[in-house]
Design an enzyme around this catalytic site. Structure first.
Site, short mmCIF file in Angstrom:
data_model
loop_
_atom_site.label_atom_id
_atom_site.label_comp_id
_atom_site.label_asym_id
_atom_site.label_seq_id
_atom_site.Cartn_x
_atom_site.Cartn_y
_atom_site.Cartn_z
N CYS A 71 20.19 -10.08 31.60
CA CYS A 71 19.95 -8.74 32.00
C CYS A 71 21.14 -8.65 32.92
CB CYS A 71 18.55 -8.34 32.61
SG CYS A 71 18.21 -6.77 32.93
N CYS A 98 19.98 -5.78 36.05
CA CYS A 98 19.66 -6.73 36.74
C CYS A 98 20.53 -7.32 37.47
CB CYS A 98 18.21 -7.46 36.42
SG CYS A 98 17.05 -6.70 34.86
N ASP A 99 21.27 -7.99 37.55
CA ASP A 99 22.32 -8.88 38.11
C ASP A 99 23.35 -8.45 37.83
OD1 ASP A 99 19.70 -10.25 38.33
OD2 ASP A 99 20.04 -11.08 36.36
#
Ligand code: NAP
Length: 311
Positions: A138, A141-142
């Site tokens: 992701c 997200c990261d």
């Protein structure tokens, strides 16, 4: 939640991605008072997508999580109830259908399955050990953890390129490792990636091992044409190699294709009367937000017709 047969829902929707939430909107507007079981992530895969640029109505694009929130609000405005719970068991042997969740049990006259698909993993040594410590699925997200870092992205499809391009916002370099010498991705994203000065490609190559010491520090790569191997220093690896449909709960009762996707007719019917499906769980081909949303709307309209025909 229901513990008596008096409390039978007209329509229960399993899954809260674009398909589930669009189905909820349409079912709610038809006064069916649908209940949506959200699953672990409200919004499904879209909630982990950086930007959706190809959904009509958002000319500047929209962040995935924001899109989910808009879908949710619109469905709730017409009376859909969204419950943060996941189905763990289904009994489709008779109607009303019974769906067991972590929190209880639901009875429903009709079911719309919109459980989507899971990310596919590489299955190489180190992948599980370093997930969250340099291995990610992701970018949204990261990505921000990898400022000025050297990353690789695995895959040659639209997701790999789209998220690879997104990662160049943070990373010093993004190397896309693809197992063939031809991209699966469409021309638009392919050109955008090739024009990006931070992106490089390694062709005909697979990752055979992810190596690290606390966090990822390198990957082992193998050229599938020459069998030549190399260890490449990197700071992070993002894996985008497709999906596996979430059909485990249904595969013994509902027809699936050779890859596990639910088999649907053009009206979103499964092989079992009263059970409909929408979105990626029954769409091995398109896998687009706009198409999943359309399938969700269609499934709900078919539920309305199905219930009307019965009465
Ligand atoms: P995908 O199209 O199935 O692509 C998966 C990629 O991973 C392929 O290039 C495949 O290689 C590679 N792959 C599969 N298994 C592998 C393995 N074990 N090791 C190494 N590589 C492996 O999946 P996706 O990119 O997630 O896209 C899914 C759908 O969503 C597609 O229909 C796509 O068009 C759509 N999508 C669209 C957009 C957009 O903005 N338009 C964005 C994201 C996704 P091969 O090519 O050799 O099979």
């Amino acid at each position: 939640m229901t513990d008596s047969s008096e409390n039978v829902l007209e329509c229960l929707i399993i899954g809260s991605g674009p398909a589930g939430l669009s189905a909820a909107l349409y079912a709610a507007r038809a006064n069916l008072k649908p209940v949506v079981l959200s699953g672990m992530d409200l919004g499904g895969q879209v909630s982990k997508t950086a930007a959706v640029d190809n959904y009509p109505g958002f000319p500047e694009g929209i962040d995935g999580p924001e899109m989910v929130s808009i879908f949710q609000k619109q469905a709730e405005r017409f009376g859909a109830e969204i419950i943060f719970d996941s189905a763990t068991e289904v009994d489709l042997s008779e109607r009303p259908f019974k769906v067991t969740t972590y929190g209880g049990e639901y009875l429903a006259e009709t079911l719309i399955i919109a459980t989507g698909a899971e990310i596919r993993q590489l299955g190489v040594p180190g992948e599980t050990d370093f997930t969250g410590r340099g291995v990610s699925y992701c970018a949204t997200c990261d990505g921000h953890f990898f400022q000025e870092k050297d990353l690789i992205v695995v895959g040659g499809g639209d997701s790999a390129l789209k998220e690879g391009i997104f990662l160049t916002r943070f990373a010093k370099s993004v190397t896309i490792v693809h197992r063939r010498d031809e991209l699966r991705a469409g021309v638009y994203l392919a050109n955008k990636a090739k024009e990006n000065p931070k992106i490089k490609f390694i062709w005909d190559t697979v990752v055979t091992e992810i190596i690290g010491d606390g966090t990822v520090n390198s990957v082992r790569l193998k050229n599938v044409k020459t069998d030549q191997e190399e260890t490449r220093p990197i700071d992070g690896i993002f894996i985008y190699i497709g999906h596996i449909p979430n059909t485990d709960l249904f595969k013994d009762v509902l027809d699936t294709d050779e890859n596990g996707y639910l088999v649907l007719d053009k009206q979103m019917h499964t092989n079992l009367p009263g059970v409909f499906a929408a979105g990626e769980v029954g769409d091995p081909h398109f896998q687009q937000v706009v198409i999943s949303a359309g399938m969700g709307a269609a499934a709900a309209m078919e539920v309305v017709e199905f219930l009307e025909d019965e009465n």
